[in-house]
Design an enzyme around this catalytic site. Structure first.
Site, mmCIF file in Angstrom:
data_model
loop_
_atom_site.group_PDB
_atom_site.id
_atom_site.type_symbol
_atom_site.label_atom_id
_atom_site.label_comp_id
_atom_site.label_asym_id
_atom_site.label_seq_id
_atom_site.Cartn_x
_atom_site.Cartn_y
_atom_site.Cartn_z
ATOM 1 N N GLY A 63 -19.624 9.923 46.653
ATOM 2 C CA GLY A 63 -19.259 11.178 45.984
ATOM 3 C C GLY A 63 -18.229 11.089 44.880
ATOM 4 O O GLY A 63 -18.034 12.044 44.136
ATOM 5 N N GLU B 91 -15.707 10.671 58.469
ATOM 6 C CA GLU B 91 -16.160 9.344 58.913
ATOM 7 C C GLU B 91 -15.233 8.737 59.973
ATOM 8 O O GLU B 91 -15.598 7.767 60.622
ATOM 9 C CB GLU B 91 -16.245 8.386 57.713
ATOM 10 C CG GLU B 91 -17.479 8.570 56.841
ATOM 11 C CD GLU B 91 -18.729 7.886 57.390
ATOM 12 O OE1 GLU B 91 -18.607 6.898 58.116
ATOM 13 O OE2 GLU B 91 -19.835 8.371 57.088
ATOM 14 N N CYS C 174 -28.739 12.586 51.343
ATOM 15 C CA CYS C 174 -27.484 12.484 50.602
ATOM 16 C C CYS C 174 -27.590 13.368 49.361
ATOM 17 O O CYS C 174 -28.420 13.116 48.479
ATOM 18 C CB CYS C 174 -27.250 11.031 50.199
ATOM 19 S SG CYS C 174 -25.889 10.865 49.034
ATOM 20 N N ASP D 214 -28.237 7.709 53.728
ATOM 21 C CA ASP D 214 -26.996 8.350 53.291
ATOM 22 C C ASP D 214 -25.987 7.220 53.067
ATOM 23 O O ASP D 214 -26.268 6.054 53.340
ATOM 24 C CB ASP D 214 -26.499 9.328 54.372
ATOM 25 C CG ASP D 214 -25.216 10.038 53.951
ATOM 26 O OD1 ASP D 214 -25.126 10.459 52.784
ATOM 27 O OD2 ASP D 214 -24.280 10.143 54.778
ATOM 28 N N SER D 215 -24.797 7.600 52.612
ATOM 29 C CA SER D 215 -23.750 6.595 52.476
ATOM 30 C C SER D 215 -23.172 6.212 53.841
ATOM 31 O O SER D 215 -22.565 5.164 53.995
ATOM 32 C CB SER D 215 -22.629 7.144 51.587
ATOM 33 O OG SER D 215 -22.114 8.336 52.165
ATOM 34 N N CYS E 60 -22.917 18.735 51.083
ATOM 35 C CA CYS E 60 -22.768 17.300 51.338
ATOM 36 C C CYS E 60 -23.174 17.134 52.790
ATOM 37 O O CYS E 60 -22.717 17.900 53.651
ATOM 38 C CB CYS E 60 -21.321 16.848 51.127
ATOM 39 S SG CYS E 60 -20.979 15.215 51.827
ATOM 40 N N HIS F 293 -22.401 15.299 55.082
ATOM 41 C CA HIS F 293 -21.337 15.088 56.077
ATOM 42 C C HIS F 293 -20.769 16.419 56.610
ATOM 43 O O HIS F 293 -20.305 16.477 57.749
ATOM 44 C CB HIS F 293 -20.175 14.300 55.462
ATOM 45 C CG HIS F 293 -20.397 12.825 55.406
ATOM 46 N ND1 HIS F 293 -21.229 12.231 54.488
ATOM 47 C CD2 HIS F 293 -19.880 11.804 56.157
ATOM 48 C CE1 HIS F 293 -21.219 10.908 54.669
ATOM 49 N NE2 HIS F 293 -20.408 10.634 55.666
#
Ligand code: DGL
Length: 238
Positions: free
Chosen positions: A42, A147, A72, A9-10, A179, A181
Site C-alpha cells: 500500500g 499483521e 488485494c 494478497d500481500s 483494503c 486487511h
C-alpha cells in the site's frame, strides 16, 4: 471436480476473501499466495505494484487455474489489466464488484495510500451511479498493525479515530473497507461507528459475483468451514 482458484494478497488480508468463499462452498481447490517478501503493497508506487502483479502472474502461470480472486485492493487498483492480460482466465476483483452494490449517495472509503492515490474506487463508483459523493481516506499504519500476532488495541483505537474522523465529518452513509486487511478488524471498527452507517466488506460482493459465474452445484451440501483444500504459499518467512 473441484474448481482451481487463486487468491493472493500481500499478507493475511486475503483471508477475508478466502473465508467469504469457504463459508459458501467447498468444491474448490485454493492456491493462496501471501507476498510476505514485499508487504506492505500500500505504500509502493503504481509502477512497483504493477511489477509485483507480473510476478504474481508468473507464480500462477503453471497452476492451471479456473479463476483468480484478486484479494488485494492495491493491486486491483493499479494492475487489474496486467492480471487479466497475462493469466487470461476470469479475474474477480473487489473494487468493481463492490461498486455495483453501493446504495447510498455519500460514501466513505478507507484504503491504502496507493489505492487512494489511484482514485480507482472513486472512478469505479462514479461510473456506475451519478451524483455520488465519495470521500477517500488513506490509513498508512493499519496493515502493519493488523499483521501483528497480538493486536495492540490501544494503537488501533488511536489510528481508527484519526482515520475515521475526516470521513465521519462528511456525514458518510456507507463505509467501504477498501483494503482487504481491514475487515479483519470489522468488530472493532463496528463499535466505533454509528449503526446508521453501513460498513461494507467488498469480499462478499466479489464472492457473490464468483458464485454467479461458477454456480454452486445443485444438491450441494455445505457442512462447515475447512481449510483442507487450501494450499498456502509465502514469498518470505516473516
Ligand atoms: N490487503 C491489501 C489491500 O487490499 C494490501 C495491503 C498492503 O500490503 O498494504 O490493499
Amino acid at each position: 471436480m473441484n474448481l482451481k482458484v487463486g487468491i493472493f494478497d500481500s499478507g493475511i488480508g486475503g483471508f477475508t476473501v478466502l473465508n467469504s468463499l469457504l463459508k459458501k462452498r467447498k468444491d474448490v481447490e485454493v492456491y493462496y499466495l501471501a507476498d510476505t517478501k514485499r508487504i506492505p503493497f500500500g505504500n509502493k508506487n503504481f509502477i512497483e505494484v504493477r511489477r509485483i502483479a507480473k510476478e504474481i502472474c508468473n507464480f500462477y502461470a503453471d497452476k492451471n487455474l479456473d479463476a483468480l480472486l484478486i484479494a488485494c485492493n492495491t493491486t486491483n487498483a493499479c494492475a487489474l489489466d496486467i492480471l487479466e492480460d497475462n493469466l487470461r482466465i476470469p479475474c474477480f476483483d473487489l473494487i468493481n464488484s463492490v461498486s455495483e452494490i453501493v446504495n447510498k449517495e455519500i460514501i466513505g472509503v478507507l484504503a491504502t495510500e496507493t489505492t487512494v492515490k489511484s482514485s480507482y474506487y472513486k472512478n469505479a463508483i462514479s461510473s456506475k451511479k451519478e451524483n455520488m459523493k465519495i470521500y477517500q481516506q488513506e490509513c498508512p499504519e493499519f496493515v502493519s498493525e493488523i499483521e501483528k500476532e497480538k493486536l495492540n488495541f490501544g494503537k488501533l483505537n488511536y489510528l481508527a479515530d484519526l482515520y475515521l474522523k475526516p470521513l465521519l465529518n462528511k456525514n458518510i452513509q456507507e463505509l467501504i473497507l477498501g483494503c482487504s486487511h481491514y475487515p479483519l478488524i470489522y468488530d472493532f471498527l463496528r463499535k466505533k461507528i454509528d449503526l446508521n452507517i453501513k460498513i461494507i466488506d467488498p469480499s462478499e460482493a466479489l464472492i457473490k459475483k464468483f458464485n454467479e459465474s461458477f454456480a454452486i452445484p445443485k444438491n450441494y451440501r455445505y457442512e462447515s468451514l475447512s481449510y483442507e483444500n487450501v494450499k498456502f504459499f509465502v514469498t518470505a518467512d516473516k
